[in-house]
Design a protein around this motif. Structure first.
Motif, PDB file in Angstrom:
ATOM      1  N   UNK A  33      19.709   5.545 -12.556  1.00 35.32           N
ATOM      2  CA  UNK A  33      20.425   6.362 -11.576  1.00 35.32           C
ATOM      3  C   UNK A  33      19.586   6.609 -10.321  1.00 35.32           C
ATOM      4  N   UNK A  34      18.274   6.643 -10.485  1.00 37.38           N
ATOM      5  CA  UNK A  34      17.383   6.902  -9.352  1.00 37.38           C
ATOM      6  C   UNK A  34      17.199   5.676  -8.451  1.00 37.38           C
ATOM      7  N   UNK A  35      17.539   4.483  -8.941  1.00 39.22           N
ATOM      8  CA  UNK A  35      17.295   3.256  -8.161  1.00 39.22           C
ATOM      9  C   UNK A  35      18.568   2.488  -7.806  1.00 39.22           C
ATOM     10  N   UNK A  36      19.725   3.067  -8.058  1.00 43.03           N
ATOM     11  CA  UNK A  36      20.984   2.349  -7.843  1.00 43.03           C
ATOM     12  C   UNK A  36      21.205   1.893  -6.407  1.00 43.03           C
ATOM     13  N   UNK A  37      20.594   2.534  -5.447  1.00 45.14           N
ATOM     14  CA  UNK A  37      20.788   2.148  -4.044  1.00 45.14           C
ATOM     15  C   UNK A  37      19.624   1.331  -3.489  1.00 45.14           C
ATOM     16  N   UNK A  38      18.745   0.866  -4.364  1.00 45.44           N
ATOM     17  CA  UNK A  38      17.595   0.057  -3.952  1.00 45.44           C
ATOM     18  C   UNK A  38      18.070  -1.350  -3.586  1.00 45.44           C
ATOM     19  N   UNK A  39      17.919  -1.719  -2.335  1.00 40.78           N
ATOM     20  CA  UNK A  39      18.386  -3.031  -1.840  1.00 40.78           C
ATOM     21  C   UNK A  39      17.500  -4.191  -2.301  1.00 40.78           C
ATOM     22  N   UNK A  40      16.348  -3.879  -2.906  1.00 41.40           N
ATOM     23  CA  UNK A  40      15.468  -4.930  -3.421  1.00 41.40           C
ATOM     24  C   UNK A  40      15.779  -5.282  -4.867  1.00 41.40           C
ATOM     25  N   UNK A  41      16.882  -4.733  -5.381  1.00 46.81           N
ATOM     26  CA  UNK A  41      17.296  -5.005  -6.755  1.00 46.81           C
ATOM     27  C   UNK A  41      18.715  -5.589  -6.758  1.00 46.81           C
ATOM     28  N   UNK A  42      18.964  -6.465  -7.715  1.00 45.88           N
ATOM     29  CA  UNK A  42      20.300  -7.011  -7.941  1.00 45.88           C
ATOM     30  C   UNK A  42      20.737  -6.492  -9.301  1.00 45.88           C
ATOM     31  N   UNK A  43      21.903  -5.879  -9.352  1.00 44.46           N
ATOM     32  CA  UNK A  43      22.399  -5.258 -10.569  1.00 44.46           C
ATOM     33  C   UNK A  43      23.468  -6.144 -11.197  1.00 44.46           C
ATOM     34  N   UNK A  44      23.250  -6.513 -12.476  1.00 44.86           N
ATOM     35  CA  UNK A  44      24.129  -7.448 -13.179  1.00 44.86           C
ATOM     36  C   UNK A  44      24.620  -6.813 -14.479  1.00 44.86           C
ATOM     37  N   UNK A  45      25.932  -6.817 -14.667  1.00 51.80           N
ATOM     38  CA  UNK A  45      26.565  -6.325 -15.886  1.00 51.80           C
ATOM     39  C   UNK A  45      27.039  -7.555 -16.659  1.00 51.80           C
ATOM     40  N   UNK A  46      26.514  -7.764 -17.865  1.00 49.77           N
ATOM     41  CA  UNK A  46      26.806  -8.985 -18.620  1.00 49.77           C
ATOM     42  C   UNK A  46      27.918  -8.796 -19.663  1.00 49.77           C
ATOM     43  N   UNK A  47      28.649  -7.693 -19.578  1.00 52.25           N
ATOM     44  CA  UNK A  47      29.768  -7.482 -20.506  1.00 52.25           C
ATOM     45  C   UNK A  47      30.949  -8.376 -20.126  1.00 52.25           C
ATOM     46  N   UNK A  48      31.949  -8.386 -20.965  1.00 52.97           N
ATOM     47  CA  UNK A  48      33.151  -9.179 -20.678  1.00 52.97           C
ATOM     48  C   UNK A  48      33.877  -8.571 -19.482  1.00 52.97           C
ATOM     49  N   UNK A  49      34.707  -9.355 -18.796  1.00 54.03           N
ATOM     50  CA  UNK A  49      35.479  -8.805 -17.676  1.00 54.03           C
ATOM     51  C   UNK A  49      36.338  -7.595 -18.083  1.00 54.03           C
ATOM     52  N   UNK A  50      36.899  -7.619 -19.285  1.00 57.27           N
ATOM     53  CA  UNK A  50      37.726  -6.496 -19.743  1.00 57.27           C
ATOM     54  C   UNK A  50      36.885  -5.231 -19.914  1.00 57.27           C
ATOM     55  N   UNK A  51      35.693  -5.376 -20.500  1.00 55.93           N
ATOM     56  CA  UNK A  51      34.806  -4.221 -20.655  1.00 55.93           C
ATOM     57  C   UNK A  51      34.392  -3.680 -19.289  1.00 55.93           C
ATOM     58  N   UNK A  52      34.070  -4.593 -18.392  1.00 53.73           N
ATOM     59  CA  UNK A  52      33.648  -4.204 -17.039  1.00 53.73           C
ATOM     60  C   UNK A  52      34.776  -3.479 -16.309  1.00 53.73           C
ATOM     61  N   UNK A  53      35.988  -3.993 -16.419  1.00 55.78           N
ATOM     62  CA  UNK A  53      37.132  -3.397 -15.733  1.00 55.78           C
ATOM     63  C   UNK A  53      37.427  -1.994 -16.264  1.00 55.78           C
ATOM     64  N   UNK A  54      37.251  -1.799 -17.561  1.00 52.18           N
ATOM     65  CA  UNK A  54      37.536  -0.501 -18.172  1.00 52.18           C
ATOM     66  C   UNK A  54      36.582   0.584 -17.674  1.00 52.18           C
ATOM     67  N   UNK A  55      35.316   0.230 -17.452  1.00 54.99           N
ATOM     68  CA  UNK A  55      34.314   1.197 -16.995  1.00 54.99           C
ATOM     69  C   UNK A  55      33.131   0.438 -16.446  1.00 54.99           C
ATOM     70  N   UNK A  56      32.747   0.765 -15.216  1.00 57.94           N
ATOM     71  CA  UNK A  56      31.586   0.088 -14.633  1.00 57.94           C
ATOM     72  C   UNK A  56      30.883   0.978 -13.630  1.00 57.94           C
ATOM     73  N   UNK A  57      29.715   0.534 -13.232  1.00 55.92           N
ATOM     74  CA  UNK A  57      28.946   1.170 -12.170  1.00 55.92           C
ATOM     75  C   UNK A  57      29.110   0.258 -10.964  1.00 55.92           C
ATOM     76  N   UNK A  58      29.570   0.808  -9.844  1.00 54.38           N
ATOM     77  CA  UNK A  58      29.992  -0.020  -8.706  1.00 54.38           C
ATOM     78  C   UNK A  58      28.904  -0.950  -8.169  1.00 54.38           C
ATOM     79  N   UNK A  59      27.645  -0.597  -8.321  1.00 56.01           N
ATOM     80  CA  UNK A  59      26.563  -1.449  -7.811  1.00 56.01           C
ATOM     81  C   UNK A  59      26.367  -2.716  -8.649  1.00 56.01           C
ATOM     82  N   UNK A  60      26.908  -2.738  -9.860  1.00 54.93           N
ATOM     83  CA  UNK A  60      26.721  -3.872 -10.759  1.00 54.93           C
ATOM     84  C   UNK A  60      27.798  -4.922 -10.542  1.00 54.93           C
TER      85      UNK A  60
END
Length: 113
Positions: A33-60
């Protein structure tokens, strides 16, 4: 005797496969939560599209496990999340094997977020 040898080889392979790659960092969801706006990081969510659509963090960005990770930038830290931390751990191992140096797994995943 051959059966025992075969079981030993399979067990050794599975242990080797699940062993974390050297250099994979971890962070807690509080640290995330403290680094979510860090532009030197790329955030990747490896869950299925359905899992991601149900709940996600917008930076991922949703890139399901098994996808081609080679398009990700190698000059930024890759932060990986899944539901519990297991798939993201696998993805981190794959990224390390692809030559990514800065890879971080979010412990506990979305379940802890």
């Amino acid at each position: 005797m051959e059966t025992i040898l075969l079981i030993a080889v399979i067990a050794a392979f599975l242990i080797w496969r699940m062993k974390p790659a050297k250099g994979v960092n971890t962070m807690t969801t509080a640290q995330l939560k403290a680094v979510l706006n860090d532009k030197d990081k790329v955030f990747v969510d490896v869950r299925t599209p359905a899992e991601y659509k149900a709940r996600n963090v917008k930076q991922f960005k949703n890139i399901p496990l098994g996808s081609d990770f080679s398009k990700l930038p190698k000059d930024k830290e890759i932060v990986v999340i899944c539901q519990s931390g297991m798939r993201s751990k696998q993805a981190c191992n794959q990224l390390k094997k692809l030559g990514y140096e800065k890879v971080t797994n979010v412990r506990g995943g979305m379940s802890a977020y």
